[in-house]
Design a protein around this motif. Sequence first.
Motif, short mmCIF file in Angstrom:
data_model
loop_
_atom_site.label_atom_id
_atom_site.label_comp_id
_atom_site.label_asym_id
_atom_site.label_seq_id
_atom_site.Cartn_x
_atom_site.Cartn_y
_atom_site.Cartn_z
N ALA A 92 0.83 -1.20 0.00
CA ALA A 92 0.00 0.00 0.00
C ALA A 92 0.86 1.26 0.00
CB ALA A 92 -0.93 0.00 1.21
N ALA A 93 1.95 1.23 0.77
CA ALA A 93 2.84 2.39 0.81
C ALA A 93 3.44 2.65 -0.57
CB ALA A 93 3.95 2.16 1.84
N TYR A 94 3.83 1.60 -1.26
CA TYR A 94 4.43 1.77 -2.59
C TYR A 94 3.38 2.10 -3.66
CZ TYR A 94 9.26 0.77 -1.51
OH TYR A 94 10.55 0.87 -1.03
N ALA A 95 2.13 1.79 -3.37
CA ALA A 95 1.06 2.14 -4.31
C ALA A 95 0.59 3.58 -4.12
CB ALA A 95 -0.11 1.18 -4.14
N THR A 154 -0.93 4.64 -1.41
CA THR A 154 -2.12 4.64 -0.54
C THR A 154 -1.76 4.03 0.82
OG1 THR A 154 -2.80 2.51 -1.48
CG2 THR A 154 -3.73 4.50 -2.48
N PRO A 155 -0.82 4.63 1.53
CA PRO A 155 -0.36 4.03 2.79
C PRO A 155 -1.45 3.98 3.84
CG PRO A 155 0.44 6.28 2.57
CD PRO A 155 -0.15 5.92 1.25
N TYR A 156 -1.30 3.03 4.76
CA TYR A 156 -2.24 2.89 5.87
C TYR A 156 -2.20 4.16 6.72
CZ TYR A 156 -3.10 -2.11 5.11
OH TYR A 156 -3.51 -3.33 4.60
N ASP A 157 -3.25 4.36 7.50
CA ASP A 157 -3.36 5.55 8.34
C ASP A 157 -2.58 5.36 9.64
OD1 ASP A 157 -4.09 8.00 9.30
OD2 ASP A 157 -6.07 7.36 10.01
N HIS A 158 -1.28 5.29 9.47
CA HIS A 158 -0.35 5.17 10.59
C HIS A 158 0.83 6.08 10.29
CE1 HIS A 158 2.72 3.58 13.30
NE2 HIS A 158 1.76 2.94 13.96
N ALA A 159 1.32 6.78 11.30
CA ALA A 159 2.39 7.76 11.07
C ALA A 159 3.58 7.14 10.34
CB ALA A 159 2.84 8.35 12.40
N GLN A 214 2.73 6.44 6.60
CA GLN A 214 2.57 7.67 5.82
C GLN A 214 3.94 8.29 5.52
OE1 GLN A 214 -0.37 9.37 4.84
NE2 GLN A 214 -1.70 7.71 5.51
N ALA A 215 4.78 8.41 6.55
CA ALA A 215 6.10 9.01 6.34
C ALA A 215 6.98 8.12 5.49
CB ALA A 215 6.76 9.27 7.70
N PHE A 216 6.91 6.81 5.72
CA PHE A 216 7.70 5.86 4.94
C PHE A 216 7.36 5.96 3.45
CE2 PHE A 216 8.19 1.58 3.09
CZ PHE A 216 9.52 1.33 3.37
N ALA A 217 6.07 6.02 3.14
CA ALA A 217 5.64 6.10 1.74
C ALA A 217 6.22 7.33 1.05
CB ALA A 217 4.11 6.11 1.67
#
Length: 358
Positions: A73-76, A78-83, A86-89
């Motif tokens: 999801a992060a690479y797409a 659309t990261p999960y709703d976690h700090a 979101q920052a990693f993406a």
Amino acid sequence: MGEMKLASAHLAECRKIIRHGSKSFYFASLMLPPSVRLASTALYAFCRVSDDIADEPGASLAALDHLRQRLDAAYAGTPYDHAADQAFAAVVESYDIPESVPMAMLEGFEWDLVGKKYNTLSDVLDYSARVASTVGVMMSAVMERRSRDTLARACELGLAMQLINIARDVGEDARNGRCYLPEEWLAEEGLNSERLIASPEFTPALGRVIKRLLDEASQIYRLGVTGISDLPASSRLGVRAAALVYAEIGEKVRANGYNSIDQRAYTTRGRKLGLMLRSPGNPLNFSGCDTAAPVEEVAFLVDACERTPEAVRGDGEWMLDMFAELDRRDRASIAKAQANTRTPRTGQASDQRVGQLA
């Protein structure tokens, strides 16, 4: 601007994760330049959260599959709703970090969950490449150093650090049902991982195995640290400080007679700060990065991350803006806390001390 403030809040949360989850990394990161510090904090926070999930009591392969879904999801975008997500993406997109690198890290966590055995030193290095060298190549990427030699040395420094971790944590790992010492080495000393896990007990024979692992770590360390000379000048002190902290841990294991069953080598906060202050004058300076081929077990990471100088497209400007915003918030929070500690009668601050955490 709304998105920038949201991202700033995510990075602030990531800093909290690192402060509580990895003190050695946190202290070393204080010496990194702003954009690298924040990018590496975002990367490390996601790794820390993932590691914690994989290490939870009763963790299963289903939990690991969920982590892979979070990574996808992060690479797409659309990261999960976690700090951390979101920052990693944002960081992996900005610095062009291939998904195969953090995916390899998750493979290492999977090996922990299935109780993989490590028969040879090469097997141990395979594991270390996944749980430690992956962090090294991602750090090199956010420093915008993607040459083959620099990436190889970053991977090898990660290998050395992980071998030191293994040597330090033999007792703790055994009590958690794990052993990362090469089975072949144990067998040569009349030992095996099953007996060690069933009854963790220090013996001179086990000490010889731990010494042997630290000797391997030292050889790889000497190769890995040459890569520091190829990093941006503003980043060298932070990486050098981290290298010194791990070298110190290895020396403490040696000083303890290689007994990491009954005691755990560590460096105090004061000692970490002392090593950081000494690092500019420490003789970890080299005329250049060693050009040897990468250690075989990390070559796949180097292949994945290598880029020509023209292809490196890292963009840390947005992180500088976030860093300024985080500092502004820190100063405002500290000023408010200080105001709240003043007594109405004298206006003098109370004995409560409010310290700023960089």
